[in-house]
Design a protein around this motif. Structure first.
Motif, PDB file in Angstrom:
ATOM      1  N   ILE A   1       0.832  -1.208   0.000  1.00 20.12           N
ATOM      2  CA  ILE A   1       0.000   0.000   0.000  1.00 20.12           C
ATOM      3  C   ILE A   1       0.862   1.252   0.000  1.00 20.12           C
ATOM      4  O   ILE A   1       0.569   2.239  -0.691  1.00 20.12           O
ATOM      5  N   ARG A   2       1.965   1.224   0.770  1.00 19.98           N
ATOM      6  CA  ARG A   2       2.859   2.379   0.778  1.00 19.98           C
ATOM      7  C   ARG A   2       3.477   2.591  -0.598  1.00 19.98           C
ATOM      8  O   ARG A   2       3.609   3.730  -1.072  1.00 19.98           O
ATOM      9  N   GLN A   3       3.863   1.501  -1.259  1.00 16.44           N
ATOM     10  CA  GLN A   3       4.422   1.628  -2.609  1.00 16.44           C
ATOM     11  C   GLN A   3       3.364   2.199  -3.564  1.00 16.44           C
ATOM     12  O   GLN A   3       3.678   3.083  -4.382  1.00 16.44           O
ATOM     13  N   GLU A   4       2.107   1.698  -3.463  1.00 16.87           N
ATOM     14  CA  GLU A   4       1.055   2.239  -4.321  1.00 16.87           C
ATOM     15  C   GLU A   4       0.827   3.723  -4.044  1.00 16.87           C
ATOM     16  O   GLU A   4       0.659   4.525  -4.978  1.00 16.87           O
ATOM     17  N   ASN A   5       0.825   4.098  -2.773  1.00 15.60           N
ATOM     18  CA  ASN A   5       0.628   5.510  -2.434  1.00 15.60           C
ATOM     19  C   ASN A   5       1.764   6.375  -2.965  1.00 15.60           C
ATOM     20  O   ASN A   5       1.538   7.492  -3.476  1.00 15.60           O
ATOM     21  N   SER A   6       3.011   5.886  -2.836  1.00 19.35           N
ATOM     22  CA  SER A   6       4.147   6.659  -3.361  1.00 19.35           C
ATOM     23  C   SER A   6       4.055   6.777  -4.877  1.00 19.35           C
ATOM     24  O   SER A   6       4.338   7.847  -5.450  1.00 19.35           O
ATOM     25  N   ALA A   7       3.639   5.677  -5.564  1.00 19.47           N
ATOM     26  CA  ALA A   7       3.494   5.748  -7.017  1.00 19.47           C
ATOM     27  C   ALA A   7       2.403   6.742  -7.420  1.00 19.47           C
ATOM     28  O   ALA A   7       2.585   7.539  -8.357  1.00 19.47           O
ATOM     29  N   LEU A   8       1.282   6.715  -6.700  1.00 15.98           N
ATOM     30  CA  LEU A   8       0.210   7.670  -6.999  1.00 15.98           C
ATOM     31  C   LEU A   8       0.646   9.101  -6.725  1.00 15.98           C
ATOM     32  O   LEU A   8       0.322  10.018  -7.491  1.00 15.98           O
ATOM     33  N   ALA A   9       1.413   9.304  -5.636  1.00 18.66           N
ATOM     34  CA  ALA A   9       1.903  10.654  -5.347  1.00 18.66           C
ATOM     35  C   ALA A   9       2.854  11.136  -6.429  1.00 18.66           C
ATOM     36  O   ALA A   9       2.838  12.312  -6.831  1.00 18.66           O
ATOM     37  N   ALA A  10       3.708  10.231  -6.942  1.00 21.58           N
ATOM     38  CA  ALA A  10       4.614  10.616  -8.030  1.00 21.58           C
ATOM     39  C   ALA A  10       3.824  10.995  -9.282  1.00 21.58           C
ATOM     40  O   ALA A  10       4.147  11.979  -9.963  1.00 21.58           O
ATOM     41  N   LYS A  11       2.760  10.213  -9.598  1.00 17.78           N
ATOM     42  CA  LYS A  11       1.944  10.556 -10.755  1.00 17.78           C
ATOM     43  C   LYS A  11       1.272  11.914 -10.575  1.00 17.78           C
ATOM     44  O   LYS A  11       1.163  12.702 -11.514  1.00 17.78           O
TER      45      LYS A  11
END
Length: 677
Positions: free
Chosen positions: A663-673
């Motif tokens: 979930i943290r990786q998904e959140n970081s990816a979404l924040a980067a997008k």
């Protein structure tokens, strides 16, 4: 949905087999014994319900619910939901999505769907993602209980085209009845096709006359009964339009219910405190209401100084007061005239003559038909303006007269107060003059008058004493009677208050009983509906055989437990007897050896060895008991460890940590997008 699975598990195994999660399915082979091997085969249909999604097969080594994976649990629950309630289950995916947030949403949707079906246990996304064996077993058993019986539907289904048509019609009607009614302005296109606006109409109600007596239990008057029997129309014929009959009946029913509820609330809150009967309370309330209406009407009948129509409303109000029984007082009030009323009568009686004279003058001045319409309109406007000016003058004059009347009424009130004060002072002065005159008349023969007065005073004193003695004779029983009556009154008040509280408690209990009866009636109807919906072709032999086997197993277990308890009691008795025998033997030996130890040194050493032996034996027995206690604690801890291992706490924690990292990786990816956007 699932392929055939054959599970063979020892009878004394603590975990139930995979097939135990589905007890209500009809097994193909059923040979069970608590002391032998249990074998079940559960057969599920291979129907595809999700349009092209490949069904997951259960591995051969899966023989318990504990071995179910999250993907298998989710697929099993979704397919059961699709069979039980297709509209509810078709919107759920039978496969876990790759993203953790989507998995959590799917788990919450499955939990909500199970709760909508009536599942009462604790359920959430963790039930599917981080499963526990007891929770999954109870959930699967609940879903299997909800599954429809295919054999019952097949046996009850008739053959033929007419039967298929009737079945389709009933299904369509059932689906339309399940849809809620929506107003025409809020309907979607689908509802516009299914819910026609042709039968809808405006809710218009009319008052209905019902043939029943309003008196509590009293028969109606003969004339009223004749009217009800011969002339009163039926309820369906009383409204002007036939479409208003349901609305009128509903409104009348609602009015009756609200009136009964208001009367009950008023009687419970106010009527019981008056300690009257319901009829007496109603009659007193009616008398109070009639008295208030009479007072309001009398107050309205008084002519207001600023009202030009005061006298004209008097006769109507007098007739109304006659109908309420206040004709005597009302008549005097209305017949009384004042200066203002006479002046107003004179003004309004003279006004018609004046207007007639003006109209005659206007007619004399008005030319014949040769005048144009414009001249007529101008003359009418002049006349209207003259009349309005006259009306303004009259209103100004009435206001002046009203102010004069107010001043006169205030002066009259002051003069009347002064007159009353002077009358009181004159009365006091007349009394003093009368006393002085009598005193002056007695002065010429003062000695004889004093002697007469003295004898009169003495006789009066003797009479007062005799009256006092007589009063005391009468006073004592009267005081006792008064005290007795007061005590009786207080006791009656206490008894009445107690009975009032009891009546209130009875009313509360009656209300509670009525509510409970309504709840139980609703529950009874629900249970009857569920009972009617249950399949009627269930094989009772299999259930009876299973129940008899369970009862036999329980009986055997009870016999074994009773045998173990009896053996334990016998061992405890034997231990107690041996312990007592040992204590007595040691006491006798100690006494004998102690007597000889005083004389012989070797016997003294023997006594010491005896005491050491007894102490060591006691320690050995205590050590054995402690060892047994520790072994029991070890077994309890082992059972607890097995229970915790069944919950898969460690593996669930590891999976939770992995999901948290994902979930943290998904959140970081979404924040980067988001930053890139």
């Amino acid at each position: 949905m699932f392929k055939k699975v054959a599970c063979t598990v020892p009878g004394n195994h603590r975990h139930l087999p995979y097939s135990a999660a589905f007890p209500t399915l009809r097994p193909a082979v059923l040979t069970e014994n608590s002391e032998q091997t249990q074998e079940r085969r559960w057969t599920g249909g291979g129907e595809e319900v999700d349009g092209g999604c490949k069904e997951r097969e259960v591995a051969e080594d899966v023989d318990s619910v504990k071995q179910f994976s999250s993907e298998l649990i989710v697929e099993a629950v979704v397919r059961c939901l699709r069979v039980i309630d297709p509209p509810l289950g078709n919107g759920l995916s039978p496969t876990l999505p790759p993203g953790m947030s989507a998995r959590f949403r799917l788990g919450m949707s499955l939990a909500q769907a199970c709760q909508d079906l009536g599942y009462k246990g604790e359920i959430g996304y963790q039930t599917f993602l981080y499963s526990s064996e007891p929770e999954i077993r109870s959930l699967l058993m609940f879903l299997v209980e909800k599954l429809p019986r295919a054999s019952a539907e097949a046996s009850d289904q008739p053959a033929g085209k007419s039967a298929l048509l009737q079945k389709a019609i009933s299904a369509q009607v059932r689906a339309q009845l399940a849809l809620p009614w929506v107003p025409p302005t809020c309907r979607l296109p689908l509802l516009c096709r299914t819910q026609s606006t042709g039968m809808s109409g405006i809710f218009r109600s009319q008052a209905l006359s019902l043939p029943y007596s309003k008196g509590l239990g009293k028969p109606p008057v003969k004339e009223v009964s004749d009217y009800y029997r011969d002339f009163l129309l039926p309820v369906t014929a009383q409204p002007s339009q036939y479409a208003s009959v349901p609305a009128s009946l509903l409104e009348r029913h609602a009015l009756d219910l609200s009136a009964a509820q208001e009367w009950e609330n008023e009687w419970n809150s106010q009527g019981l405190l008056t300690r009257l009967s319901p009829e007496g309370y109603r009659s007193r309330k009616r008398a109070r209401l009639q008295k208030r209406i009479e007072e309001q009407l009398r107050a309205a009948a008084q002519p207001h100084p600023n009202s030009p129509h005061g006298p004209h409303s008097g006769p109507d109000l007098a007739e109304m007061l006659h109908s309420f029984g206040g004709a005597t007082t009302g008549g005097t009030v209305l017949a009384k005239g004042t200066r203002f009323t006479h002046t107003e009568k004179f003004t309004f009686t003279q006004e018609p003559e004046t207007s007639a004279q003006q109209m005659a003058a206007a007619a004399s001045v008005m030319p014949s038909s040769r005048q144009s319409e414009e001249d007529l309109l101008a003359q009418q406007q002049d006349e209207l303006q003259a009349l309005q000016d006259q009306l303004k003058q009259l209103s100004i004059r009435m206001e002046e007269v009203g102010g004069d009347m107010k001043q006169l009424s205030v002066s009259i009130a002051q003069v009347s107060d002064e007159l009353k004060q002077r009358e009181l002072s004159n009365g006091e002065k007349e009394d003093s003059v009368r006393v002085k005159k009598q005193t002056i008349d007695l002065l010429p023969d003062a000695e004889n008058n004093l002697a007469k007065l003295q004898t009169l005073v003495e006789s009066s004193a003797k009479r007062v004493i005799s009256l006092a003695s007589q009063w005391e004779k009468h006073r004592a029983p009267l005081i006792e009677e008064c005290r007795r009556l007061k005590e009786l009154c207080s006791n009656r008040e206490l008894e009445s208050s107690r009975k009032l509280f009891e009546i209130k408690d009875l009313h509360d209990k009656i209300r509670q009983s009525a509510d409970e009866a309504k709840k139980k009636e609703g529950l009874y109807k629900q249970l009857i509906t569920e009972f009617e919906n249950l399949p009627k072709d269930v094989s009772r032999c299999a259930y009876t055989q299973r129940i008899l086997e369970i009862v036999g197993n329980i009986r055997k277990q009870k016999e074994e437990i009773t045998k173990i308890l009896s053996d334990t009691k016998e061992l405890q008795k034997e231990i107690n007897s041996l312990t007592g025998k040992l204590d007595r033997t040691f006491a006798v030996t100690d006494e004998l050896v102690f007597k000889d130890a005083k004389k012989d040194e070797s016997v003294r050493k023997s006594y010491k060895y005896l005491a050491a032996l007894h102490e060591n034996c006691t320690q050995l027995i205590q050590t054995i008991e402690d060892t047994g206690t520790i072994m029991r604690e070890i077994r309890d801890l082992e059972e607890q460890i097995e229970t915790e291992n069944g919950k898969k706490t460690v593996s669930n924690l590891e999976r939770i940590l992995e999901d948290y990292k994902a979930i943290r990786q998904e959140n970081s990816a979404l924040a980067a997008k988001v930053r890139e956007a």
